[in-house]
Design a protein around this motif. Structure first.
Motif, PDB file in Angstrom:
ATOM      1  N   ALA A  31       0.846  -1.190   0.000  1.00  0.00           N
ATOM      2  CA  ALA A  31       0.000   0.000   0.000  1.00  0.00           C
ATOM      3  C   ALA A  31       0.883   1.243   0.000  1.00  0.00           C
ATOM      4  O   ALA A  31       2.112   1.161   0.119  1.00  0.00           O
ATOM      5  CB  ALA A  31      -0.923  -0.008   1.220  1.00  0.00           C
ATOM      6  N   THR A  32       0.255   2.400  -0.144  1.00  0.00           N
ATOM      7  CA  THR A  32       0.981   3.674  -0.108  1.00  0.00           C
ATOM      8  C   THR A  32       0.210   4.679   0.731  1.00  0.00           C
ATOM      9  O   THR A  32      -1.024   4.636   0.813  1.00  0.00           O
ATOM     10  CB  THR A  32       1.191   4.268  -1.517  1.00  0.00           C
ATOM     11  OG1 THR A  32      -0.080   4.460  -2.148  1.00  0.00           O
ATOM     12  CG2 THR A  32       2.065   3.363  -2.368  1.00  0.00           C
ATOM     13  N   TYR A  42       4.173   1.380   2.262  1.00  0.00           N
ATOM     14  CA  TYR A  42       4.143   0.580   3.477  1.00  0.00           C
ATOM     15  C   TYR A  42       3.451  -0.745   3.150  1.00  0.00           C
ATOM     16  O   TYR A  42       2.939  -0.936   2.043  1.00  0.00           O
ATOM     17  CB  TYR A  42       3.448   1.316   4.626  1.00  0.00           C
ATOM     18  CG  TYR A  42       1.947   1.481   4.500  1.00  0.00           C
ATOM     19  CD1 TYR A  42       1.073   0.561   5.073  1.00  0.00           C
ATOM     20  CD2 TYR A  42       1.397   2.575   3.832  1.00  0.00           C
ATOM     21  CE1 TYR A  42      -0.305   0.719   4.970  1.00  0.00           C
ATOM     22  CE2 TYR A  42       0.025   2.745   3.724  1.00  0.00           C
ATOM     23  CZ  TYR A  42      -0.822   1.812   4.301  1.00  0.00           C
ATOM     24  OH  TYR A  42      -2.188   1.964   4.201  1.00  0.00           O
ATOM     25  N   THR A  43       3.454  -1.650   4.107  1.00  0.00           N
ATOM     26  CA  THR A  43       2.839  -2.963   3.918  1.00  0.00           C
ATOM     27  C   THR A  43       1.736  -3.162   4.954  1.00  0.00           C
ATOM     28  O   THR A  43       1.921  -2.834   6.126  1.00  0.00           O
ATOM     29  CB  THR A  43       3.880  -4.089   4.060  1.00  0.00           C
ATOM     30  OG1 THR A  43       4.912  -3.904   3.092  1.00  0.00           O
ATOM     31  CG2 THR A  43       3.236  -5.444   3.831  1.00  0.00           C
ATOM     32  N   LEU A  44       0.616  -3.675   4.493  1.00  0.00           N
ATOM     33  CA  LEU A  44      -0.505  -3.989   5.376  1.00  0.00           C
ATOM     34  C   LEU A  44      -0.594  -5.493   5.538  1.00  0.00           C
ATOM     35  O   LEU A  44      -0.817  -6.222   4.565  1.00  0.00           O
ATOM     36  CB  LEU A  44      -1.804  -3.433   4.798  1.00  0.00           C
ATOM     37  CG  LEU A  44      -3.114  -3.861   5.482  1.00  0.00           C
ATOM     38  CD1 LEU A  44      -3.135  -3.404   6.929  1.00  0.00           C
ATOM     39  CD2 LEU A  44      -4.317  -3.323   4.717  1.00  0.00           C
ATOM     40  N   ASP A  45      -0.382  -5.970   6.747  1.00  0.00           N
ATOM     41  CA  ASP A  45      -0.553  -7.385   7.073  1.00  0.00           C
ATOM     42  C   ASP A  45      -1.926  -7.550   7.706  1.00  0.00           C
ATOM     43  O   ASP A  45      -2.174  -7.033   8.804  1.00  0.00           O
ATOM     44  CB  ASP A  45       0.525  -7.861   8.047  1.00  0.00           C
ATOM     45  CG  ASP A  45       1.914  -7.770   7.446  1.00  0.00           C
ATOM     46  OD1 ASP A  45       2.042  -8.041   6.242  1.00  0.00           O
ATOM     47  OD2 ASP A  45       2.868  -7.426   8.166  1.00  0.00           O
ATOM     48  N   GLY A  59      -7.313  -8.319  12.409  1.00  0.00           N
ATOM     49  CA  GLY A  59      -6.111  -7.733  12.984  1.00  0.00           C
ATOM     50  C   GLY A  59      -5.242  -7.207  11.865  1.00  0.00           C
ATOM     51  O   GLY A  59      -4.839  -7.955  10.976  1.00  0.00           O
ATOM     52  N   ALA A  60      -4.990  -5.901  11.863  1.00  0.00           N
ATOM     53  CA  ALA A  60      -4.179  -5.285  10.814  1.00  0.00           C
ATOM     54  C   ALA A  60      -2.900  -4.734  11.425  1.00  0.00           C
ATOM     55  O   ALA A  60      -2.942  -4.040  12.443  1.00  0.00           O
ATOM     56  CB  ALA A  60      -4.962  -4.166  10.117  1.00  0.00           C
ATOM     57  N   PRO A 196      -6.157   2.299   6.030  1.00  0.00           N
ATOM     58  CA  PRO A 196      -5.862   1.107   5.223  1.00  0.00           C
ATOM     59  C   PRO A 196      -6.972   0.801   4.236  1.00  0.00           C
ATOM     60  O   PRO A 196      -8.136   0.697   4.616  1.00  0.00           O
ATOM     61  CB  PRO A 196      -5.727  -0.003   6.270  1.00  0.00           C
ATOM     62  CG  PRO A 196      -5.482   0.702   7.558  1.00  0.00           C
ATOM     63  CD  PRO A 196      -6.180   2.008   7.466  1.00  0.00           C
ATOM     64  N   GLU A 197      -6.599   0.665   2.985  1.00  0.00           N
ATOM     65  CA  GLU A 197      -7.562   0.325   1.945  1.00  0.00           C
ATOM     66  C   GLU A 197      -7.269  -1.077   1.420  1.00  0.00           C
ATOM     67  O   GLU A 197      -6.118  -1.419   1.149  1.00  0.00           O
ATOM     68  CB  GLU A 197      -7.496   1.336   0.793  1.00  0.00           C
ATOM     69  CG  GLU A 197      -7.990   2.722   1.187  1.00  0.00           C
ATOM     70  CD  GLU A 197      -8.104   3.639  -0.015  1.00  0.00           C
ATOM     71  OE1 GLU A 197      -7.904   3.145  -1.150  1.00  0.00           O
ATOM     72  OE2 GLU A 197      -8.400   4.833   0.173  1.00  0.00           O
TER      73      GLU A 197
END
Length: 254
Positions: A31-32, A42-45, A59-60, A196-197
């Motif tokens: 993501a950005t 960045y990274t979304l887990d 859980g993000a 977060p999208e």
């Protein structure tokens, strides 16, 4: 988007099963974060866990370590306060997460100029009066509002060399600069929340985040955690299954 999947886990979640050891599915999403005229990666887990027959826990974890590297370089090229009589620049900014707090440190160059009025509304910067090198330290926290994470400075401390301290205390320069810096930074942070999208194929999940805050990743790495849930509906389950079928992680329709 990269995805790791355990087939029994998703099926248990989709069907509302309750065995906690077999009810998880994980998405790793690139993501950005848009910041004015640029975007920071960045990274979304994202982890989904079956919590109840009609609800999936979410859980993000937002992994911001790339932003942690990039921002100090960008800040060094820009004054955070720049008006007729004052310019404030950050030098050697660094920030580090420790458990659930974020600490920021750096040098601050404070340049004071002559400033004269040229009309009822206009001013003109004149010669430089003096430059001060100070040290800054502060902490940041995270506020969760409208499903977005907002960074916020808790407080800010400025200290100057002993030789300049007496004059600075006398004319309240450091206190004035501190207030201007807090206002300028808060303005930028309020303009750039982390929201977060999910990719289009997972957009119907529409998670609602209820808790969040800073989280250390590895040794000092900056992260933000968000906890919430998703209401399960037939369309939500079908969308998840469709994504898995598209990636050939479960068999397609007969």
């Amino acid at each position: 988007m990269r995805l790791w999947f355990l087939i029994p886990a998703l099926m248990a979640a989709a069907l509302g099963a309750r065995d906690a050891n077999a009810q998880q599915v994980h998405f790793d999403i690139d993501a950005t974060l848009p910041v004015r005229d640029t975007e920071l990666p960045y990274t979304l887990d994202l982890n989904l866990t079956a919590a109840a027959p009609t609800r999936i826990g979410v859980g993000a974890l937002l992994d911001l370590r790339e932003i942690q590297k990039i921002v100090p370089e960008r800040m060094a090229d820009n004054a955070i306060v720049d008006n007729c009589g004052l310019q404030v620049r950050l030098d050697d900014l660094s920030f580090q997460a420790q458990d659930e707090t974020i600490g920021l440190d750096g040098g601050v160059t404070i340049t004071i100029f002559e400033c004269s009025r040229t009309s009822e509304r206009d001013f003109q910067r004149g010669e430089q009066k003096r430059a001060i090198l100070a040290n800054m330290s502060t902490q940041a926290t995270v506020d969760l509002r409208n499903n977005c994470a907002y960074f916020k400075l808790v407080d800010l401390t400025l200290t100057a060399p002993e030789a300049q301290r007496e004059q600075l205390l006398e004319d309240d320069t450091l206190d004035s600069v501190k207030e201007l810096m807090l206002a300028a930074v808060d303005l930028v942070l309020n303009e750039t929340p982390l929201c977060p999208e999910l990719p289009a194929e997972l957009a119907s999940l529409d998670p609602v985040y209820e808790n969040g805050g800073p989280k250390e990743i590895g040794d000092g790495g900056l992260g933000v955690f968000l906890d919430g849930s998703v209401d399960v509906s037939p369309s939500t389950i079908l969308d998840i299954l469709t994504v898995l079928q598209q990636r050939k992680l479960i068999p397609g329709p007969p």
